[in-house]
Write a protein that holds these residues in place. Structure first.
Motif, PDB file in Angstrom:
ATOM      1  N   TYR A  82       0.460  -1.540  -0.113  1.00 40.34           N
ATOM      2  CA  TYR A  82       0.206   0.152  -0.106  1.00 40.34           C
ATOM      3  C   TYR A  82       1.176   1.234   0.244  1.00 40.34           C
ATOM      4  O   TYR A  82       2.056   1.623   1.055  1.00 40.34           O
ATOM      5  CB  TYR A  82      -1.106  -0.315   1.648  1.00 40.34           C
ATOM      6  CG  TYR A  82      -1.845  -1.183   1.128  1.00 40.34           C
ATOM      7  CD1 TYR A  82      -3.064  -0.949   0.693  1.00 40.34           C
ATOM      8  CD2 TYR A  82      -1.415  -2.176   1.723  1.00 40.34           C
ATOM      9  CE1 TYR A  82      -4.177  -1.944   0.806  1.00 40.34           C
ATOM     10  CE2 TYR A  82      -2.447  -3.650   2.476  1.00 40.34           C
ATOM     11  CZ  TYR A  82      -3.237  -3.092   1.070  1.00 40.34           C
ATOM     12  OH  TYR A  82      -4.832  -4.366   1.188  1.00 40.34           O
ATOM     13  N   ARG A  83       0.422   1.818  -0.965  1.00 45.96           N
ATOM     14  CA  ARG A  83       1.804   3.674  -1.233  1.00 45.96           C
ATOM     15  C   ARG A  83       0.867   4.023  -1.877  1.00 45.96           C
ATOM     16  O   ARG A  83      -0.548   4.439  -3.181  1.00 45.96           O
ATOM     17  CB  ARG A  83       2.654   2.746  -1.609  1.00 45.96           C
ATOM     18  CG  ARG A  83       3.344   4.130  -2.318  1.00 45.96           C
ATOM     19  CD  ARG A  83       4.806   3.751  -3.047  1.00 45.96           C
ATOM     20  NE  ARG A  83       5.988   4.610  -4.029  1.00 45.96           N
ATOM     21  CZ  ARG A  83       6.153   5.119  -3.959  1.00 45.96           C
ATOM     22  NH1 ARG A  83       5.277   5.103  -4.716  1.00 45.96           N
ATOM     23  NH2 ARG A  83       6.814   5.890  -4.190  1.00 45.96           N
ATOM     24  N   HIS A  84       0.970   5.822  -1.081  1.00 44.27           N
ATOM     25  CA  HIS A  84       0.518   6.865  -1.817  1.00 44.27           C
ATOM     26  C   HIS A  84       1.199   7.348  -1.950  1.00 44.27           C
ATOM     27  O   HIS A  84       2.638   7.910  -0.894  1.00 44.27           O
ATOM     28  CB  HIS A  84      -1.347   6.796  -0.677  1.00 44.27           C
ATOM     29  CG  HIS A  84      -2.102   8.262  -1.333  1.00 44.27           C
ATOM     30  ND1 HIS A  84      -2.400   8.335  -2.277  1.00 44.27           N
ATOM     31  CD2 HIS A  84      -1.630   9.626  -1.085  1.00 44.27           C
ATOM     32  CE1 HIS A  84      -3.228   9.453  -2.451  1.00 44.27           C
ATOM     33  NE2 HIS A  84      -2.117  10.820  -1.848  1.00 44.27           N
ATOM     34  N   THR A 116      -5.377   8.501   3.807  1.00 47.94           N
ATOM     35  CA  THR A 116      -4.911   6.757   3.577  1.00 47.94           C
ATOM     36  C   THR A 116      -4.613   6.084   4.298  1.00 47.94           C
ATOM     37  O   THR A 116      -5.494   5.004   4.241  1.00 47.94           O
ATOM     38  CB  THR A 116      -3.552   7.914   3.070  1.00 47.94           C
ATOM     39  OG1 THR A 116      -3.531   8.519   2.346  1.00 47.94           O
ATOM     40  CG2 THR A 116      -2.966   6.789   2.492  1.00 47.94           C
ATOM     41  N   TYR A 117      -4.732   6.246   5.335  1.00 45.34           N
ATOM     42  CA  TYR A 117      -4.454   4.572   6.281  1.00 45.34           C
ATOM     43  C   TYR A 117      -5.923   4.025   7.022  1.00 45.34           C
ATOM     44  O   TYR A 117      -5.126   3.210   7.065  1.00 45.34           O
ATOM     45  CB  TYR A 117      -3.332   5.726   7.524  1.00 45.34           C
ATOM     46  CG  TYR A 117      -1.781   5.252   7.017  1.00 45.34           C
ATOM     47  CD1 TYR A 117      -1.234   5.159   6.277  1.00 45.34           C
ATOM     48  CD2 TYR A 117      -1.482   7.062   7.699  1.00 45.34           C
ATOM     49  CE1 TYR A 117       0.346   5.136   6.234  1.00 45.34           C
ATOM     50  CE2 TYR A 117      -0.198   7.186   7.780  1.00 45.34           C
ATOM     51  CZ  TYR A 117       1.117   6.299   6.679  1.00 45.34           C
ATOM     52  OH  TYR A 117       2.166   6.752   6.451  1.00 45.34           O
ATOM     53  N   SER A 168      -8.025   4.195   4.597  1.00 47.53           N
ATOM     54  CA  SER A 168      -8.700   4.050   3.483  1.00 47.53           C
ATOM     55  C   SER A 168      -7.762   2.626   3.255  1.00 47.53           C
ATOM     56  O   SER A 168      -9.039   1.326   3.263  1.00 47.53           O
ATOM     57  CB  SER A 168      -8.505   4.308   2.485  1.00 47.53           C
ATOM     58  OG  SER A 168      -7.570   4.599   1.938  1.00 47.53           O
ATOM     59  N   TRP A 169      -6.687   1.919   4.005  1.00 52.79           N
ATOM     60  CA  TRP A 169      -5.752   0.712   3.229  1.00 52.79           C
ATOM     61  C   TRP A 169      -5.945   0.081   5.790  1.00 52.79           C
ATOM     62  O   TRP A 169      -5.981  -1.451   5.985  1.00 52.79           O
ATOM     63  CB  TRP A 169      -4.725   0.689   4.145  1.00 52.79           C
ATOM     64  CG  TRP A 169      -4.502   2.290   2.628  1.00 52.79           C
ATOM     65  CD1 TRP A 169      -4.728   1.308   1.693  1.00 52.79           C
ATOM     66  CD2 TRP A 169      -2.727   2.275   3.185  1.00 52.79           C
ATOM     67  NE1 TRP A 169      -4.506   2.254   0.817  1.00 52.79           N
ATOM     68  CE2 TRP A 169      -2.879   2.709   2.104  1.00 52.79           C
ATOM     69  CE3 TRP A 169      -1.775   2.862   3.382  1.00 52.79           C
ATOM     70  CZ2 TRP A 169      -2.017   3.294   1.196  1.00 52.79           C
ATOM     71  CZ3 TRP A 169      -1.038   3.924   2.937  1.00 52.79           C
ATOM     72  CH2 TRP A 169      -0.784   3.835   1.743  1.00 52.79           C
ATOM     73  N   ALA A 193       2.816   4.754   3.066  1.00 54.93           N
ATOM     74  CA  ALA A 193       3.144   3.227   3.104  1.00 54.93           C
ATOM     75  C   ALA A 193       2.396   2.546   3.939  1.00 54.93           C
ATOM     76  O   ALA A 193       2.764   2.653   4.869  1.00 54.93           O
ATOM     77  CB  ALA A 193       4.511   2.971   2.668  1.00 54.93           C
ATOM     78  N   ARG A 215       3.011  -1.644   5.269  1.00 52.17           N
ATOM     79  CA  ARG A 215       3.316  -3.342   5.121  1.00 52.17           C
ATOM     80  C   ARG A 215       3.256  -4.267   6.069  1.00 52.17           C
ATOM     81  O   ARG A 215       3.221  -3.250   7.031  1.00 52.17           O
ATOM     82  CB  ARG A 215       5.026  -3.298   4.944  1.00 52.17           C
ATOM     83  CG  ARG A 215       5.626  -2.787   4.045  1.00 52.17           C
ATOM     84  CD  ARG A 215       6.787  -2.043   4.066  1.00 52.17           C
ATOM     85  NE  ARG A 215       7.780  -1.457   5.108  1.00 52.17           N
ATOM     86  CZ  ARG A 215       9.142  -1.280   5.479  1.00 52.17           C
ATOM     87  NH1 ARG A 215       9.727  -2.251   5.094  1.00 52.17           N
ATOM     88  NH2 ARG A 215       9.049  -0.899   6.029  1.00 52.17           N
TER      89      ARG A 215
END
Length: 142
Positions: A13-15, A36-37, A39-40, A79, A81
């Motif tokens: 996951y990377r933005h 962003t986080y 949404s992940w 990101a 991982r």
């Protein structure tokens, strides 16, 4: 082909956010991180999120304060991982702070160092290939 092939680490996951080196970008980078986080699937109440957002804010603010003259834009990479939350702030100023000396810095970098120690995270400062800028990467265990 001669020698081993070096493989780059894959970030599942990377933005990437590119923003002007102005004070308003601090809150933009923070809001982008939160969205962003989330949404992940990283809960905004997760124990690393508060400190991560504060460290991110400090790094972007340092870019605005100290690098804007040579770097009219900042790039923020978010990101995730397995078991790790990462973010980086890039500017084109050639000065590269030493993470081992963050505690000696007044203000923001000392706060970053304190949270890294408390959370068991790490910081890496990577120079651009031409030496004209750097990425400051923060990695925090989740």
């Amino acid at each position: 082909m001669t020698g081993p092939v070096k493989r780059l680490a894959v970030l599942p996951y990377r933005h990437v956010l590119t923003c002007p080196a102005v004070p308003a970008s601090v809150s933009l980078a923070r809001r982008t991180a939160e969205a962003t986080y989330a949404s992940w699937g990283i809960d905004p109440g997760h124990r690393v999120m508060g400190p991560a957002l504060l460290m991110l804010s400090e790094l972007v603010l340092n870019g605005v304060r100290h690098a804007a003259r040579t770097s009219p834009q900042l790039t923020v990479v978010y990101a995730v991982r397995t078991g790790l939350l990462d973010f980086a702030v890039h500017d084109r100023h050639p000065y590269r702070p030493d993470p081992a000396r963050f505690t000696e810095s007044p203000g923001g970098l000392a706060v970053v160092a304190e949270f890294l120690t408390e959370l068991g995270g790490s910081c890496t400062v990577l120079a651009d290939g031409d030496g004209g800028g750097k990425n400051i990467w923060i990695t925090l265990p989740t």
